[in-house]
Design a protein around this motif. Structure first.
Motif, mmCIF file in Angstrom:
data_model
loop_
_atom_site.group_PDB
_atom_site.id
_atom_site.type_symbol
_atom_site.label_atom_id
_atom_site.label_comp_id
_atom_site.label_asym_id
_atom_site.label_seq_id
_atom_site.Cartn_x
_atom_site.Cartn_y
_atom_site.Cartn_z
ATOM 1 N N ARG A 147 0.853 -1.185 0.000
ATOM 2 C CA ARG A 147 0.000 0.000 0.000
ATOM 3 C C ARG A 147 0.889 1.235 0.000
ATOM 4 N NH1 ARG A 147 -2.261 -2.574 4.690
ATOM 5 N NH2 ARG A 147 -1.200 -0.923 5.796
ATOM 6 N N VAL A 148 0.346 2.318 -0.531
ATOM 7 C CA VAL A 148 1.067 3.590 -0.490
ATOM 8 C C VAL A 148 0.717 4.278 0.817
ATOM 9 C CG1 VAL A 148 1.336 5.833 -1.596
ATOM 10 C CG2 VAL A 148 1.047 3.796 -2.987
ATOM 11 N N ALA A 149 1.752 4.713 1.533
ATOM 12 C CA ALA A 149 1.552 5.354 2.825
ATOM 13 C C ALA A 149 0.933 6.728 2.643
ATOM 14 C CB ALA A 149 2.884 5.476 3.552
ATOM 15 N N ARG A 150 -0.005 7.070 3.503
ATOM 16 C CA ARG A 150 -0.612 8.400 3.473
ATOM 17 C C ARG A 150 0.200 9.335 4.347
ATOM 18 N NH1 ARG A 150 -7.119 7.972 3.670
ATOM 19 N NH2 ARG A 150 -7.334 6.682 1.825
ATOM 20 N N GLY A 151 0.380 10.537 3.870
ATOM 21 C CA GLY A 151 1.072 11.546 4.652
ATOM 22 C C GLY A 151 2.545 11.252 4.874
ATOM 23 N N GLY A 152 3.120 10.327 4.112
ATOM 24 C CA GLY A 152 4.539 10.037 4.223
ATOM 25 C C GLY A 152 4.921 9.150 5.382
ATOM 26 N N ALA A 210 2.715 -8.310 2.166
ATOM 27 C CA ALA A 210 1.799 -7.714 1.204
ATOM 28 C C ALA A 210 1.059 -6.522 1.779
ATOM 29 C CB ALA A 210 0.799 -8.761 0.727
ATOM 30 N N GLY A 211 0.906 -6.433 3.090
ATOM 31 C CA GLY A 211 0.157 -5.336 3.693
ATOM 32 C C GLY A 211 1.009 -4.167 4.110
ATOM 33 N N GLN A 212 2.296 -4.168 3.760
ATOM 34 C CA GLN A 212 3.177 -3.090 4.202
ATOM 35 C C GLN A 212 2.851 -1.794 3.461
ATOM 36 O OE1 GLN A 212 7.235 -3.931 3.348
ATOM 37 N NE2 GLN A 212 6.985 -3.883 1.147
ATOM 38 N N SER A 213 3.233 -0.687 4.048
ATOM 39 C CA SER A 213 3.054 0.615 3.423
ATOM 40 C C SER A 213 4.414 1.175 3.042
ATOM 41 C CB SER A 213 2.369 1.578 4.401
ATOM 42 O OG SER A 213 1.078 1.121 4.715
ATOM 43 N N VAL A 214 4.498 1.731 1.841
ATOM 44 C CA VAL A 214 5.738 2.324 1.369
ATOM 45 C C VAL A 214 5.440 3.724 0.837
ATOM 46 C CG1 VAL A 214 6.814 0.111 0.784
ATOM 47 C CG2 VAL A 214 5.500 1.331 -0.940
ATOM 48 N N SER A 215 6.486 4.512 0.635
ATOM 49 C CA SER A 215 6.304 5.847 0.076
ATOM 50 C C SER A 215 5.901 5.726 -1.394
ATOM 51 C CB SER A 215 7.581 6.668 0.205
ATOM 52 O OG SER A 215 8.568 6.144 -0.646
#
Length: 139
Positions: A112-117, A126-131
């Motif tokens: 997922r794309v991270a919100r707000g950085g 698979a559920g990690q958030s990246v920039s």
């Protein structure tokens, strides 16, 4: 102006079949004038893409489109063979990919794309958030 941008635009203009044919026919001056006009036109498109707030590159099955509000520049070639669109994206024009997904499993495993950085470094899989920039590089 970056010399790399000019180098790409000049090489693209020189590779056009019409310009090559003019050179082969001995009309080098006309070919050079047309190439210069092409480079100046493409530089104008890049300047517009950088200055207009709603400019974007859209890549679909028919090829990429550089949308500049009232003007659209397009090609039936893949984006890799349409340097103007690739240069616009490299200079910060938003890129929208509307091509169909061929590998659904690979798409579903993208992070997922991270919100707000805010990136959760502890969470992986698979559920990690990246920039957003990391995501674009992965895709």
């Amino acid at each position: 102006m970056q010399t790399g941008v000019l180098r790409v635009l000049r090489a693209t203009a020189a590779s056009w079949w019409r310009h090559r044919e003019l050179r082969r026919a001995g009309q080098t001056a006309l070919a050079q004038r047309l190439e210069r006009q092409t480079v100046l036109r493409d530089l104008g498109y890049l300047k517009q893409a950088a200055s207009l707030p709603n400019a974007r590159v859209i890549c679909g099955e028919g090829g990429p489109f550089l949308h500049l509000g009232w003007t659209t520049v397009s090609s039936f070639a893949p984006i890799e063979r349409f340097p103007l669109a690739a240069l616009a994206v490299a200079r910060g024009t938003p890129f929208i990919d509307i091509r169909p997904i061929s590998d659904v499993i690979a798409f579903a495993s993208l992070p997922r794309v991270a919100r707000g950085g805010s990136v959760d470094a502890d969470h992986s899989g698979a559920g990690q958030s990246v920039s957003l920039t990391t995501y674009i590089d992965m895709v």
